[in-house]
Enzyme design. Structure first.
Site, PDB file in Angstrom:
ATOM      1  N   ASP A  12     -10.751   2.757   4.414  1.00 27.24           N
ATOM      2  CA  ASP A  12     -11.097   1.334   4.243  1.00 27.24           C
ATOM      3  C   ASP A  12     -12.606   1.157   4.077  1.00 27.24           C
ATOM      4  OD1 ASP A  12      -9.126  -0.639   4.130  1.00 27.24           O
ATOM      5  OD2 ASP A  12      -8.731  -0.564   6.290  1.00 27.24           O
ATOM      6  N   LYS A  25       0.844  -1.203   0.000  1.00 30.10           N
ATOM      7  CA  LYS A  25       0.000   0.000   0.000  1.00 30.10           C
ATOM      8  C   LYS A  25       0.881   1.255   0.000  1.00 30.10           C
ATOM      9  CE  LYS A  25      -3.751  -2.433   2.293  1.00 30.10           C
ATOM     10  NZ  LYS A  25      -4.462  -2.780   3.527  1.00 30.10           N
ATOM     11  N   GLN A  42      -4.432  -1.947   9.858  1.00 26.86           N
ATOM     12  CA  GLN A  42      -4.352  -3.233   9.160  1.00 26.86           C
ATOM     13  C   GLN A  42      -4.932  -4.337  10.051  1.00 26.86           C
ATOM     14  OE1 GLN A  42      -3.467  -3.580   5.989  1.00 26.86           O
ATOM     15  NE2 GLN A  42      -3.606  -5.807   5.955  1.00 26.86           N
TER      16      GLN A  42
HETATM   17  N1  GUN Z   1      -6.432  -6.995   6.032  1.00 23.38           N
HETATM   18  C1  GUN Z   1      -6.661  -7.642   4.872  1.00 23.38           C
HETATM   19  N2  GUN Z   1      -7.264  -6.812   3.984  1.00 23.38           N
HETATM   20  C2  GUN Z   1      -7.409  -5.629   4.617  1.00 23.38           C
HETATM   21  C3  GUN Z   1      -7.964  -4.372   4.217  1.00 23.38           C
HETATM   22  O1  GUN Z   1      -8.464  -4.182   3.109  1.00 23.38           O
HETATM   23  N3  GUN Z   1      -7.925  -3.386   5.149  1.00 23.38           N
HETATM   24  C4  GUN Z   1      -7.416  -3.583   6.392  1.00 23.38           C
HETATM   25  N4  GUN Z   1      -7.438  -2.560   7.236  1.00 23.38           N
HETATM   26  N5  GUN Z   1      -6.900  -4.733   6.785  1.00 23.38           N
HETATM   27  C5  GUN Z   1      -6.901  -5.742   5.903  1.00 23.38           C
END
Ligand code: GUN
Length: 307
Positions: A130, A63, A107
């Site tokens: 998110d 990311k 995350q």
């Molecule tokens: N863990 C796996 N996919 C995601 C996501 O899209 N956002 C977050 N915050 N954690 C994740």
């Protein structure tokens, strides 16, 4: 010799998530460059990473790299797995109030001693890129502006990019998770969205193949490797595979192969369009997170003008 023409198996057109994700990122990059040219800072995305789960570290690194590639600022806040829930809530409070940060993610998964929903609820909805906060989920349900979580948003973008007709079609969604199945089922049914007729199937659904076979658009998000076989799919259906699984495979150098919720080889001979795994829905998630971050930044600038 027979003069009968041999029937060639139909092969579905590929919905190329890498191509679409690149197009989305290119468009973001141009917009960010324009903002910076005009003397602005451009968007700033932050990620909070608790513990040292290798998959989470990989995701957060990806990311951050993608944010930099489109010209955004990116910060990662790393904490040990034994951080307390209270400490994490204080970090979130700090990020909520830091005007330099446009959007952030925490995350997931979090260590077991931290209550995930308490954490999500504490994120300011304006910075929840998110799209997990109940306010954003509520706005999605109501068809109001808000942040849509990356996977369902990415699926809508894929259908849109390839001009795949959705209005009045029967869409069957396999799975009812908060992150994918439920939100995508809502977007697919909305007048302002895909305007399709939607059936949501789950682990208690009876006669599942009889339902999936009626789908013009089949979205598989059940998290079971190669669950969807050709006999469950109508000829000419559009098949979106959200799953991604590692299957041990000694013939591969890495010792595994990646597969989705769909048996690609057989279903692709019957479908009209299909997403591959990898390279379908997966690449879209980061692109849509960046799109949300750009939107958060624009919302902040707009709110600043009004203030
Ligand atoms: N863990 C796996 N996919 C995601 C996501 O899209 N956002 C977050 N915050 N954690 C994740």
């Amino acid at each position: 010799m027979t003069d009968k023409k041999e029937k060639k198996p139909a092969v579905a057109k590929i919905i190329d998530g890498k191509e679409v994700a690149n197009a989305v990122k290119e468009s973001i990059k141009r917009e960010v460059a324009g903002m910076i040219d005009k003397g602005g800072n451009g968007p700033h995305l932050a990620a909070v990473l608790v513990g040292d789960d290798p998959a989470s570290q990989t995701y957060v690194a990806a990311k951050e790299k993608a944010a930099h590639a489109v010209g955004m600022m990116s910060s990662t806040y790393r904490y040990p797995a034994d951080m307390s829930e209270q400490e994490l809530l204080e970090v979130i409070e700090y990020l909520n109030n830091d005007n330099e940060i446009d959007g952030f993610i925490v995350q997931l998964p979090l260590p077991a001693h931290i209550d995930e929903s308490k954490v999500i609820n504490s994120i300011s909805p304006d910075k929840d890129v998110d799209g997990f906060h109940p306010v954003n989920v509520g706005n999605l349900v109501l068809g109001k502006p808000g942040f849509i979580s990356a996977t369902p948003y990415g699926i809508m973008e894929l259908l849109n990019y390839y001009n795949i007709e959705t209005e009045g079609k029967h869409c069957v969604v396999l799975g009812r998770s908060n992150i994918v199945g439920r939100p995508v089922s809502i977007l697919m049914s909305q007048k302002s969205g895909a305007n399709a007729t939607v059936t949501v199937c789950h682990s208690r659904t009876k006669n599942l193949p009889s339902i999936t076979k009626k789908a013009d658009i089949l979205i598989a998000a059940i998290g079971q490797p190669e669950f969807v076989t050709a006999d469950m799919v109508k000829k000419g259906a559009v098949v979106i595979d959200v799953g991604i699984h590692r299957i041990p495979d000694d013939t591969k150098q890495k010792g595994y192969r990646l597969t989705g919720d769909v048996v690609f080889d057989e279903v692709s001979k019957k479908a009209s369009w299909i997403t591959p795994v990898p390279g379908g829905v997966g690449p879209m998630t980061i692109a849509m997170l960046l799109k949300n971050t750009l939107q958060a930044h624009k919302n902040k600038l707009e709110a600043g003008k009004k203030a």
